[in-house]
Write an enzyme that holds these catalytic residues in place. Structure first.
Site, PDB file in Angstrom:
ATOM      1  N   CYS A   1      14.273  -2.530   2.679  1.00 29.92           N
ATOM      2  CA  CYS A   1      13.899  -2.390   4.083  1.00 29.92           C
ATOM      3  C   CYS A   1      12.742  -1.407   4.205  1.00 29.92           C
ATOM      4  CB  CYS A   1      15.117  -1.908   4.871  1.00 29.92           C
ATOM      5  SG  CYS A   1      14.748  -1.126   6.435  1.00 29.92           S
TER       6      CYS A   1
ATOM      7  N   CYS B   1      13.676   1.698   6.209  1.00 26.85           N
ATOM      8  CA  CYS B   1      14.572   2.572   5.439  1.00 26.85           C
ATOM      9  C   CYS B   1      13.790   3.343   4.378  1.00 26.85           C
ATOM     10  CB  CYS B   1      15.653   1.756   4.748  1.00 26.85           C
ATOM     11  SG  CYS B   1      16.552   0.655   5.853  1.00 26.85           S
TER      12      CYS B   1
ATOM     13  N   ASP C   1     -28.303  -7.255  -3.589  1.00 27.81           N
ATOM     14  CA  ASP C   1     -29.375  -6.883  -4.500  1.00 27.81           C
ATOM     15  C   ASP C   1     -29.959  -8.191  -5.040  1.00 27.81           C
ATOM     16  OD1 ASP C   1     -30.946  -5.383  -6.413  1.00 27.81           O
ATOM     17  OD2 ASP C   1     -29.476  -6.039  -7.905  1.00 27.81           O
TER      18      ASP C   1
END
Length: 713
Positions: free
Chosen positions: A11, A14, A409
């Site tokens: 979780c 949690c 570039d």
């Protein structure tokens, strides 16, 4: 600091709570616990017993032994520790999952028995069955919630505990039990979803070889990879992994470099050619001289960067976490108002509105909200890494998805960085190629090498020139067969008065964007080479694809002269270009582009470092060169631009999924809350809205891992 694997994180909310608790321990203020990667970093002085106690309250545990995070040899140690304890950790994790599934199954059976045989059972028996079922599936939530309630700490467990106790107190045992079962199932599915994303990442990181066959005094000895040093000679047999970056000294084979570059097709390798650690040797036996210890190899850096990328928090994640902090107390306040106001002001039934308030508490669970981002980010980072695209953190993946301006570039990025002779103008066929070859044959300059390739095509026998002298900013003078010659740009032949025809040819080649190398003696011009940098085959298609997917500005930045820049810009189809730029000028241009949207810069990671650093997101390419990996935020491990549009598409998909997940999570909760106005919200509706949102956002996030099939042809 030590780093631990934490198993059983089910979780996201949690995990945040556990991190706070661990930080409250002595010496624990620097601890970090990542839900995305399942990694815990701890100060060496923190009590592991206390940490285990905190983790086990939520069904998580430390997978021993610890590893030194991101030390030079840390990856190797981590792999070894994982190997040594993988079976034990696997059993522990699956044992926990089996226990949860078993408890949920038992709870469901008891619930169905009580539900179906309710009229035939005594009321007390029915309540006992419901109570046992609720305790089996919800006892861990209840115990954690009760502790939190005494500490006035309001999180998901507290909300669920209040709801369960409240429902039981008004005699709604049937719904209280259903809520406990559904919440347990929700947490199980949430944990399995994140575990799936982590497993996908772990599979990706297991490409690292563990051992190598080292040649010592002509004997083959199997050694752990961390004992290899630069200069060691190793044997790689068919099907074996090349242990670290090196050079083939003997043998010929094809090598699968997908672990590093993401390219699926094998690459032929022979003596003198470079190889990457982690590549798989397909058929022949290769002897490879190791050039880097594994910890410094391209693959080790990839593994390190991908691991770090999982643990960085994006602005979106930080916002969601902060929002969840205020969201939960707000929901509790709303629940109290729902319980109190209708009976007090409208004469409503206290029991009914207490029930509605409890349902509001369940709607307030922030699981789906907190989960809307991390699984999507881990999935996006993993899928890009599979393609040989390194994203150094979730924040850069988000930015990649928001990109609307991209600066390139020129040399080595849009072009190959390998000059070649595109045109020749010859006035003295007998001497032109011979003299040019004599002067340039021992030079390592890129223009000289281009000239020599053209000279070699003529098949001439050429001797060395004498008295070679470099003239700064002009070219070279040398003596060949007793006569002095000059080779270089126009300034090298200033001693000559150029005829109109020669001047016209010079002007014509310049207008075509070519760099000139002229050859002449004391009296006349012998001829000239028109040299160009070859445009990459994929550049035009990539730029067109970038425009098609919504990059509104593509800008080429180069230090080359304007005509050459114009020629390449037209060839590849960029929106605009700027020429004659120094490195600091490129950086200034990139900063200016950033003022008009999200701007990125792509270069080779060596001479473009200032511009890459100045960009909101720097993208380097170049088959894993050290400078590319260190300088940029995103690294294309291939030596081409082909996978850049795919990386941007994945970034956009991740951003779309996160926005969609947030909309679903908040939308379902809002819909459930609106049902409280007429008093229609039930406990099972509330838990299903939360559970549905959590499962749904998890499944949607995991779709990012799916690689679309390429169309045939």
């Amino acid at each position: 600091m030590k780093e631990y694997r934490v198993e059983g994180l089910s979780c996201a909310n949690c995990t945040l709570e556990m991190e706070k608790e661990i930080r409250s321990l002595k010496h624990g203020d620097t601890a970090t616990l990542s839900y995305n990667s399942g990694k815990l970093r701890l100060d060496d002085n923190v009590s592991l017993e206390d940490v285990q106690r905190i983790l086990r309250k939520d069904g998580a545990f430390l997978a021993n032994p610890p590893v030194r995070p991101h030390s030079h040899d840390g990856h190797v140690q981590e792999e070894h520790s994982h190997e040594g304890h993988s079976h034990e950790d696997h059993e522990h994790r699956h044992g926990t999952t089996r226990r949860i599934v078993g408890l949920l199954a038992a709870s469901t059976v008891l619930y169905l028995v009580a539900l179906l045989a309710g009229e035939e059972l005594a009321k007390s028996t029915e309540i006992v069955l419901y109570a046992i079922a609720a305790i089996l599936s919800g006892h861990t939530t209840f115990l954690k919630g009760l502790k939190n309630l005494f500490r006035l700490k309001f999180n998901i467990d507290t909300l669920m505990t209040i709801a369960l106790v409240g429902a039981a107190s008004i005699g709604d045992w049937k719904e209280a039990t259903l809520v406990a079962i559904l919440f347990g199932l929700n947490e199980l599915l949430e944990g399995m979803g994140m575990e799936k994303a982590r497993k996908s990442m772990e599979t990706l990181l297991q490409v690292a070889p563990k051992e190598a066959i080292k040649l010592e005094d002509g004997k083959e000895i199997v050694v752990p990879i961390d004992r290899l040093r630069a200069g060691d000679l190793v044997v790689v047999k068919p099907g074996g992994k090349i242990p670290s970056d090196g050079t083939v000294v003997h043998g010929r084979s094809s090598v699968n470099e997908a672990a590093v570059t993401g390219e699926p097709l094998p690459v032929d390798k022979a003596a003198g050619e470079p190889v990457f650690g982690g590549s798989v040797n397909n058929e022949g036996v290769l002897q490879v001289r190791i050039e880097k210890a594994y910890r410094d190899s391209s693959l080790a850096k990839i593994v390190h960067l991908v691991q770090e990328a999982q643990e960085t928090k994006t602005p979106t994640e930080l916002f969601i976490n902060k929002f969840a902090k205020y969201y939960t107390p707000f929901i509790i306040l709303v629940a109290v108002l729902v319980i109190v106001l209708p009976p007090l002001l409208l004469g409503g039934d206290w029991n009914h509105w207490l029930y509605e308030g409890l349902a509001v508490l369940i709607v307030g669970c922030p699981c789906a909200l907190i989960l809307s981002s991390p699984i999507a980010l881990v999935s996006g980072i993993t899928r890009n890494a599979r393609n040989g695209i390194l994203i150094k953190g979730g924040v850069f993946l988000e930015l990649l998805g928001k990109l609307d301006t991209l600066a390139f570039d020129k040399t080595g990025t849009l072009t190959k960085g390998e000059p070649h002779v595109e045109k020749t103008v010859v006035y003295d066929k007998e001497r032109f190629f011979e003299v040019a070859g004599a002067i340039e044959r021992n030079s390592s300059h890129p223009l000289a090498q281009a000239v020599m390739k053209e000279v070699e095509r003529q098949g001439l026998e050429i001797a060395d020139a004498d008295e070679i002298r470099t003239i700064t900013g002009r070219g070279i003078s040398a003596t060949y067969r007793g006569k002095t010659y000059w080779l270089g740009n126009e300034k090298s032949l200033e001693h000559l008065t150029l005829p109109d025809r020669v001047q016209a040819d010079i002007q014509s080649l310049k207008e075509q964007g070519l760099t000139l190398v002229l050859v002449g003696d004391a009296d006349r011009v012998l001829g000239m080479f028109g040299i160009a940098d070859q445009v990459r085959e994929e550049s035009r298609a990539v730029v067109a694809e970038l425009h098609r997917i919504g990059i509104r500005r593509t800008v080429m930045l180069t230090g080359d002269h304007a005509k050459s820049a114009e020629k390449v810009a037209k060839a590849v189809g960029v929106s605009e270009y700027a020429a004659n730029l120094l490195p600091e000028d490129k950086a200034a241009r990139v900063q200016a582009l950033a003022s008009d949207g999200v701007a990125g810069m792509i270069g080779d990671g060596i001479n473009d470092a200032p511009a890459l650093a100045s960009a909101q997101i720097g993208i380097a390419m170049g088959k894993g060169t050290d400078s590319a990996i260190e300088t940029a935020d995103v690294v294309l491990m291939q030596n081409h631009l082909g996978k850049l549009p795919e990386a941007i598409r994945i970034g956009r998909q991740v951003n779309r999924v996160i926005r969609f997940n947030l909309g679903v999570a908040l939308g379902l909760k809002l819909l459930a809350l609106l049902l409280t106005i007429p008093g229609w919200l039930t406990l099972w509706m509330a838990i299903l809205s939360d559970m549905g949102a959590t499962v749904f956002v998890t499944l949607v996030s995991l779709t990012i891992l799916i690689q679309p099939k390429k169309k045939a042809g």
